[in-house]
Design an enzyme around this catalytic site. Sequence first.
Site: not given
Ligand code: RTP
Ligand code: MG
Length: 141
Positions: A11, A51, A59, A114, A117, A128
């Site tokens: 990212k 996304y 968010f 973070n 991804h 994806e």
């Molecule tokens: P990613 O898709 O980016 O690999 O991350 P992830 O699976 O660990 O998390 P996901 O639930 O898919 O959420 C995608 C991205 O959204 C942001 N996020 N912010 N503020 C919040 O509560 C929140 N929750 C998720 C994070 O940047 C996350 O990587």
């Molecule tokens: Mg995710």
Amino acid sequence: MAIERTLSIIKPDAVAKNVIGKIYSRFETNGLKIVAAQMRQLSQAEAEGFYAVHRERPFFADLVKFMTSGPVMIQVLEGEGAILKNRELMGATDPKKAAPGSIRADFAESIDANAVHGSDAPETAAVEIAYFFPALSIHSR
Ligand code: RTP
Ligand code: MG
């Protein structure tokens, strides 16, 4: 376990920190091969499309803004159990909760910025990979 492919994105925060090589090294030393890669600045439409599953979440706007804030490094990783292995290497979404030694624990600032991804399941990995590498011939050896 089967050989899988997964989509990984370094990212904008991690690209800006100059740690692409360190993150690639984690993939390679843990049996994940980089079989395709492109560095790009995402458009708003591309980030929103990528996304889309999160579009109703509070968010979402911040996530899209962040993902378009600078260049990202997008790669396809291949290896045994690549989807889960990459998620383990990444660590939890919130770097404060990420396991010590994980990419997010070591390189991420916050739940928004973070560092990486990774696809979370075989179905999302296929979608994806096709999203960013629609007509690419991927080389695994
Ligand atoms: P990613 O898709 O980016 O690999 O991350 P992830 O699976 O660990 O998390 P996901 O639930 O898919 O959420 C995608 C991205 O959204 C942001 N996020 N912010 N503020 C919040 O509560 C929140 N929750 C998720 C994070 O940047 C996350 O990587
Ligand atoms: Mg995710």
